[in-house]
Design an enzyme around this catalytic site. Structure first.
Site, PDB file in Angstrom:
ATOM      1  N   ARG A 220       1.025  -1.437   0.196  1.00 30.06           N
ATOM      2  CA  ARG A 220      -0.245   0.187   0.357  1.00 30.06           C
ATOM      3  C   ARG A 220       0.783   1.123  -0.186  1.00 30.06           C
ATOM      4  O   ARG A 220       1.688   1.289  -0.261  1.00 30.06           O
ATOM      5  CB  ARG A 220      -1.065   0.433   0.983  1.00 30.06           C
ATOM      6  CG  ARG A 220      -0.051   0.105   2.248  1.00 30.06           C
ATOM      7  CD  ARG A 220      -1.067   0.335   3.802  1.00 30.06           C
ATOM      8  NE  ARG A 220      -0.212   0.722   4.738  1.00 30.06           N
ATOM      9  CZ  ARG A 220      -0.018   0.391   6.233  1.00 30.06           C
ATOM     10  NH1 ARG A 220      -0.802  -0.112   6.315  1.00 30.06           N
ATOM     11  NH2 ARG A 220       0.461   1.004   7.024  1.00 30.06           N
ATOM     12  N   ASP A 241       6.164  -8.243   1.114  1.00 29.18           N
ATOM     13  CA  ASP A 241       5.203  -7.354   2.354  1.00 29.18           C
ATOM     14  C   ASP A 241       5.121  -8.681   3.499  1.00 29.18           C
ATOM     15  O   ASP A 241       5.543  -9.260   3.075  1.00 29.18           O
ATOM     16  CB  ASP A 241       4.191  -6.089   1.933  1.00 29.18           C
ATOM     17  CG  ASP A 241       3.575  -4.965   2.694  1.00 29.18           C
ATOM     18  OD1 ASP A 241       4.086  -4.857   4.241  1.00 29.18           O
ATOM     19  OD2 ASP A 241       3.917  -3.944   2.269  1.00 29.18           O
ATOM     20  N   ALA A 292       9.785  -0.153   2.568  1.00 26.67           N
ATOM     21  CA  ALA A 292       9.091  -0.255   4.425  1.00 26.67           C
ATOM     22  C   ALA A 292       9.477   0.629   5.335  1.00 26.67           C
ATOM     23  O   ALA A 292      10.629   0.715   5.898  1.00 26.67           O
ATOM     24  CB  ALA A 292       9.438  -1.267   4.379  1.00 26.67           C
ATOM     25  N   ALA A 301      11.612  10.497  26.567  1.00 26.20           N
ATOM     26  CA  ALA A 301      11.075  10.911  28.081  1.00 26.20           C
ATOM     27  C   ALA A 301      10.056   9.201  28.426  1.00 26.20           C
ATOM     28  O   ALA A 301       9.860   8.939  29.374  1.00 26.20           O
ATOM     29  CB  ALA A 301      10.521  12.215  28.360  1.00 26.20           C
ATOM     30  N   TYR A 356      12.325   7.084  14.924  1.00 24.86           N
ATOM     31  CA  TYR A 356      11.802   7.755  13.923  1.00 24.86           C
ATOM     32  C   TYR A 356      13.490   8.660  13.082  1.00 24.86           C
ATOM     33  O   TYR A 356      14.231   7.429  11.899  1.00 24.86           O
ATOM     34  CB  TYR A 356      10.675   7.523  13.480  1.00 24.86           C
ATOM     35  CG  TYR A 356      10.856   7.720  11.996  1.00 24.86           C
ATOM     36  CD1 TYR A 356       9.897   6.839  11.293  1.00 24.86           C
ATOM     37  CD2 TYR A 356      10.623   9.386  11.550  1.00 24.86           C
ATOM     38  CE1 TYR A 356       9.524   6.795  10.170  1.00 24.86           C
ATOM     39  CE2 TYR A 356       9.891   9.749  10.060  1.00 24.86           C
ATOM     40  CZ  TYR A 356       9.411   7.764   9.460  1.00 24.86           C
ATOM     41  OH  TYR A 356       8.538   8.027   8.120  1.00 24.86           O
ATOM     42  N   LYS A 360      16.145   7.074  10.095  1.00 22.97           N
ATOM     43  CA  LYS A 360      15.888   7.939   8.410  1.00 22.97           C
ATOM     44  C   LYS A 360      17.567   8.649   8.903  1.00 22.97           C
ATOM     45  O   LYS A 360      18.051   8.468   7.664  1.00 22.97           O
ATOM     46  CB  LYS A 360      14.528   8.703   9.076  1.00 22.97           C
ATOM     47  CG  LYS A 360      13.686   8.426   8.798  1.00 22.97           C
ATOM     48  CD  LYS A 360      13.510   6.570   7.979  1.00 22.97           C
ATOM     49  CE  LYS A 360      11.701   6.347   7.776  1.00 22.97           C
ATOM     50  NZ  LYS A 360      11.745   5.184   6.458  1.00 22.97           N
TER      51      LYS A 360
HETATM   52  P1  NAD Z   1       2.731   2.622   5.244  1.00 23.92           P
HETATM   53  O1  NAD Z   1       2.703   2.295   6.320  1.00 23.92           O
HETATM   54  O2  NAD Z   1       1.338   3.107   4.333  1.00 23.92           O
HETATM   55  O3  NAD Z   1       3.179   1.658   3.732  1.00 23.92           O
HETATM   56  C1  NAD Z   1       4.213   0.984   4.938  1.00 23.92           C
HETATM   57  C2  NAD Z   1       4.185  -0.940   4.309  1.00 23.92           C
HETATM   58  O4  NAD Z   1       5.882  -1.481   4.923  1.00 23.92           O
HETATM   59  C3  NAD Z   1       3.188  -1.481   4.271  1.00 23.92           C
HETATM   60  O5  NAD Z   1       2.417  -2.234   3.430  1.00 23.92           O
HETATM   61  C4  NAD Z   1       3.784  -2.133   5.656  1.00 23.92           C
HETATM   62  O6  NAD Z   1       2.600  -3.735   6.088  1.00 23.92           O
HETATM   63  C5  NAD Z   1       5.244  -2.555   5.757  1.00 23.92           C
HETATM   64  N1  NAD Z   1       5.854  -2.740   6.015  1.00 23.92           N
HETATM   65  C6  NAD Z   1       6.140  -2.463   7.522  1.00 23.92           C
HETATM   66  N2  NAD Z   1       6.550  -3.417   8.363  1.00 23.92           N
HETATM   67  C7  NAD Z   1       7.481  -4.073   7.076  1.00 23.92           C
HETATM   68  C8  NAD Z   1       8.429  -5.151   7.623  1.00 23.92           C
HETATM   69  N3  NAD Z   1       9.108  -5.581   8.563  1.00 23.92           N
HETATM   70  N4  NAD Z   1       8.177  -6.038   6.418  1.00 23.92           N
HETATM   71  C9  NAD Z   1       8.166  -6.105   4.997  1.00 23.92           C
HETATM   72  N5  NAD Z   1       7.062  -5.308   5.009  1.00 23.92           N
HETATM   73  C10 NAD Z   1       6.497  -4.258   6.285  1.00 23.92           C
HETATM   74  O7  NAD Z   1       3.306   3.978   5.078  1.00 23.92           O
HETATM   75  P2  NAD Z   1       3.802   4.733   3.644  1.00 23.92           P
HETATM   76  O8  NAD Z   1       3.319   6.408   4.328  1.00 23.92           O
HETATM   77  O9  NAD Z   1       3.501   4.548   2.667  1.00 23.92           O
HETATM   78  O10 NAD Z   1       5.478   5.148   4.292  1.00 23.92           O
HETATM   79  C11 NAD Z   1       6.654   3.946   3.518  1.00 23.92           C
HETATM   80  C12 NAD Z   1       7.690   4.960   3.415  1.00 23.92           C
HETATM   81  O11 NAD Z   1       7.945   6.533   3.549  1.00 23.92           O
HETATM   82  C13 NAD Z   1       8.176   4.733   5.136  1.00 23.92           C
HETATM   83  O12 NAD Z   1       9.532   4.103   5.087  1.00 23.92           O
HETATM   84  C14 NAD Z   1       7.876   6.337   5.317  1.00 23.92           C
HETATM   85  O13 NAD Z   1       8.686   6.182   6.862  1.00 23.92           O
HETATM   86  C15 NAD Z   1       8.478   6.689   4.679  1.00 23.92           C
HETATM   87  N6  NAD Z   1       7.979   8.353   4.799  1.00 23.92           N
HETATM   88  C16 NAD Z   1       6.640   8.383   4.330  1.00 23.92           C
HETATM   89  C17 NAD Z   1       6.290   9.701   4.514  1.00 23.92           C
HETATM   90  C18 NAD Z   1       4.377   9.787   4.722  1.00 23.92           C
HETATM   91  O14 NAD Z   1       4.475  12.045   4.344  1.00 23.92           O
HETATM   92  N7  NAD Z   1       3.733   9.063   4.317  1.00 23.92           N
HETATM   93  C19 NAD Z   1       6.807  10.843   4.790  1.00 23.92           C
HETATM   94  C20 NAD Z   1       8.510  10.551   4.795  1.00 23.92           C
HETATM   95  C21 NAD Z   1       8.575   8.976   4.796  1.00 23.92           C
END
Ligand code: NAD
Length: 450
Positions: A220, A241, A292, A301, A356, A360
């Protein structure tokens, strides 16, 4: 074209009564951005190339080869699709006045979603203080100019390292991305190009033809969008995933005629399982996208070991372990590409996100150090740092926090998953062959961090 997904406010203020009202009240007026779709023209109007060096002429002629309408001088009142300032020959800050003021004089003629791109050399590599001041000056000028642009126009730059010239293949690959609608939500940023050679795509519509890619967290959100974009650009895609997301994952794989692999990336053998799958199905692996990621926010804290450790395990430790497997595999040897998804939180920090942001920022450190290891294979590794992106993750934020967060950038709106995906796809393509060890922000020039 995808489903229009501008937020309700952006739709309201982009026409008619809403636009007039926002103007009168001095409210933010985010523009509907021109985004990429196959077969659209690269630009919406002519491109003005400014600069006096031989390289400025060489860039102008390369742009002509892309069938662009190129101007070396502005024609009054003509709407411009883009301006490119070729500033590779600066020796003193006073050299900037000519091209920069010429650009300023034409700014009112820049079309909606137009582009301003600077091309200059790295300040740290200058041989004397005056040249370093001029080169660094370009960065300050561009970052400010980007904040002055309106109607979805963006300003970005290219920083040339070592022997890379503005008209070298790798610099042109970066320039094309910044000019195109693929970079709609990239604003106020610099792409560092340090390798001159590049094999630019023969077909710019399918730059990833023949390549095999794996995307983690692809069931997703941003991951699914990355998988779709890589597929659109010609790659065959393996989506990964956790088993709990298996059904959604299978749907994405079917839609893209790709294959699904249910694996938790924190598993000791996750890298080997991906390689085994890629080997059996495709006989090769060219592109790895570490997408992911999870959040487990708490003030430090109140932080507990489970929250801290799970975020480190998924967001950074898993990538480190999987990369070790990829980097020793025979399947991953033909100009391999790794792209990791970081976050602006890893650059600027964010309250409640020590875990986080650690992970990152770790990703940004990882790509810097892994670039050297990929070099002998002709490979690259880079990170993409999204700012506020409209996803399930950000939809869960409280209304007021979300509304403020999505406006805090020069484009006054949140990005879309496709915006992150376009930059990932670019970094995975031949056009980005000169870029390695870097982090590219996709944040609409978010006010936080650099
Ligand atoms: P999301 O939670 O919608 O999707 C993350 C996906 O990663 C999920 O399908 C989840 O099942 C999968 N996942 C989690 N742990 C896993 C594991 N151990 N093994 C395999 N799959 C795993 O998140 P998103 O918003 O689509 O974010 C995707 C990436 O972008 C992430 O790395 C997130 O930190 C980064 N990000 C998102 C935003 C934002 O604004 N949404 C901003 C900065 C960075």
């Amino acid at each position: 074209m995808g489903v229009p997904s501008e937020d309700a406010y952006t739709r309201f203020v982009s026409a008619g009564f809403g636009r007039d009202l926002a103007k009168r009240l001095g409210l933010p007026q985010p523009a509907v951005l021109r985004r990429y779709s196959p077969h659209q023209p690269l630009l919406t109007g002519p491109v003005l190339v400014l600069g006096f060096s031989q390289q400025a002429d060489a860039v102008a002629s390369a742009l002509l080869d892309w069938d662009l309408d190129v101007r070396r001088h502005a024609t009054p009142k003509e709407k411009l699709g883009a301006m490119v300032l070729v500033l590779d020959d600066l020796s003193h800050p006073s050299d900037l006045a000519g091209p920069v003021l010429a650009a300023g004089a034409s700014l009112r003629d820049l079309a909606a979603s137009g582009r301003v791109v600077t091309v200059a050399r790295d300040a740290a590599e200058a041989s004397d203080p005056a040249a370093a001041a001029a080169r660094a000056g370009v960065e300050g000028m561009l970052r400010s100019l980007a904040k002055e642009l309106r109607a979805g126009a963006t300003g970005n730059g290219i920083i040339l390292h070592g022997e890379v010239d503005p008209s070298s293949a790798s610099a042109l690959g970066a320039l094309r991305f910044l000019l195109s609608a693929r970079s709609a939500f990239v604003d106020g940023q610099f792409l560092s190009v340090s390798i001159p050679e590049a094999v630019l795509p023969e077909d710019w519509e399918r730059p990833l033809a023949g390549r095999v890619a794996v995307v983690t967290g692809a069931a997703r959100g941003i991951g699914a969008s990355i998988a779709r974009t890589l597929h659109r650009d010609g790659a065959r895609v393996i989506v990964v995933d956790v088993p709990a997301a298996g059904e959604q994952l299978a749907r994405v794989a079917n839609e893209l005629s790709g294959t699904a692999l249910q694996v938790d990336i924190t598993a000791e053998n996750a890298g080997d399982r991906i390689l085994e799958h890629a080997g059996q199905r495709y006989g090769r692996l060219d592109i790895v996208v570490h997408n992911a990621g999870i959040t487990r926010d708490k003030l430090l804290a109140n932080m507990d070991p489970v929250r801290w450790n799970s975020v480190i395990a998924v967001n950074i430790a898993a990538q480190l372990r999987m990369n070790e497997a990829f980097l020793t595999s025979e399947l991953f040897t033909d100009r391999p590409r790794i792209v990791s998804v970081a976050s602006t939180s890893g650059i600027a920090g964010n309250r409640g996100q020590t875990n986080y942001a650690t992970s990152k920022a770790g990703v940004i450190g990882l790509v810097g150090a892994t670039a050297r290891l990929l070099e002998p294979r002709g490979g690259t590794i880079n990170a993409v740092a999204p700012g506020f992106i409209e996803t399930d993750m950000t939809a869960r934020m409280p209304f007021a926090t979300r509304e403020v967060a999505r406006r805090l950038n020069s484009l006054q709106q949140g990005g879309r998953p496709e915006d992150v995906a376009e930059t990932v796809a670019f970094l995975a393509s031949g056009g980005a062959a000169g870029i390695t060890g870097r982090t590219v922000r996709v944040c609409g020039q978010n006010l936080v961090g650099k």
